[in-house]
Design an enzyme around this catalytic site. Structure first.
Site, PDB file in Angstrom:
ATOM      1  N   PRO A  78       0.802  -1.233   0.000  1.00  0.00           N
ATOM      2  CA  PRO A  78       0.000   0.000   0.000  1.00  0.00           C
ATOM      3  C   PRO A  78       0.833   1.280   0.000  1.00  0.00           C
ATOM      4  O   PRO A  78       0.860   2.031   0.981  1.00  0.00           O
ATOM      5  CB  PRO A  78      -0.831  -0.139   1.271  1.00  0.00           C
ATOM      6  CG  PRO A  78       0.042  -0.936   2.189  1.00  0.00           C
ATOM      7  CD  PRO A  78       0.781  -1.899   1.302  1.00  0.00           C
ATOM      8  N   CYS A  79       1.471   1.563  -1.122  1.00  0.00           N
ATOM      9  CA  CYS A  79       2.299   2.752  -1.234  1.00  0.00           C
ATOM     10  C   CYS A  79       1.474   4.026  -1.068  1.00  0.00           C
ATOM     11  O   CYS A  79       2.017   5.066  -0.688  1.00  0.00           O
ATOM     12  CB  CYS A  79       3.054   2.758  -2.561  1.00  0.00           C
ATOM     13  SG  CYS A  79       2.034   2.468  -4.009  1.00  0.00           S
TER      14      CYS A  79
END
Length: 195
Positions: A138-139
């Site tokens: 989950p950048c």
């Protein structure tokens, strides 16, 4: 990294794509401007993959992504990823990012500090910009200092990042820009300088 198959699937943010191989997921593609562009980007990232129905473990991942993008709390941290071609530094960054729960955020600097060198914040951002597994890694949950959104390499850039964070209920500091609000993309809102 060998991709065997890929599939496109609908989510609350648009049509995404996922590719897999025998070691796990090899790529995830967030929606582009069209389904054709989404497919093209995914196939370019995962050459040789054939479009086919996903196996049960990949279908469970798809179902979890779809649920997460509607605001349901889903943990994707156990999804198997094929990181064979991912550089060691990037792997370390991704491992930390995978530990950020929906609705939570970290800064690039905080991840750099966890890696043992606060001066690596820019390198952390670059690694996240190369992330082949957005949402699973989950950048979008990694922010710039002061809680500002920072960058995002997916279609829609920071506006997409803000949308993903809003779906998850995560606060984002800093005032949105006209680009974030989409105002400069709406031709009806463009001011004619001749007036």
């Amino acid at each position: 990294m060998t991709a065997y198959g890929f599939a496109l699937f609908d989510t609350a943010v648009g049509r995404c794509g996922i590719a897999w191989g025998e070691r796990g997921i090899v790529g995830l593609q967030l929606p582009e401007a069209s389904e054709r562009e989404t497919r093209t980007r995914l196939v370019r990232r995962c050459p040789g993959a054939q479009e086919t129905a996903p196996p049960p473990d990949v279908q469970r991942t798809i179902d979890s992504i779809v649920a997460l993008l509607t605001g349901a709390p889903c943990d994707l941290s156990a999804v198997a990823l094929d990181m064979e071609t991912v550089p060691p530094f990037d792997r370390r960054v991704y491992e930390i990012a995978r530990g950020i729960a929906p609705g939570e955020t970290l800064t690039y600097g905080a991840i750099a500090a966890r890696l043992g060198d606060p001066g690596l914040a820019r390198a952390v951002g670059q690694a996240l910009g190369r992330n082949p597994f957005p949402i699973i890694v989950p950048c979008h949950r990694v922010l710039a200092s002061g809680g500002k959104a920072g960058g995002f390499s997916a279609n829609g850039c920071v506006a997409t990042k803000r949308r993903l964070l809003a779906i998850e209920g995560a606060p984002v500091g800093g005032a949105p820009t006209l680009f974030d609000l989409g105002l400069l993309e709406d031709p009806q809102l463009v001011i004619d300088p001749r007036r």
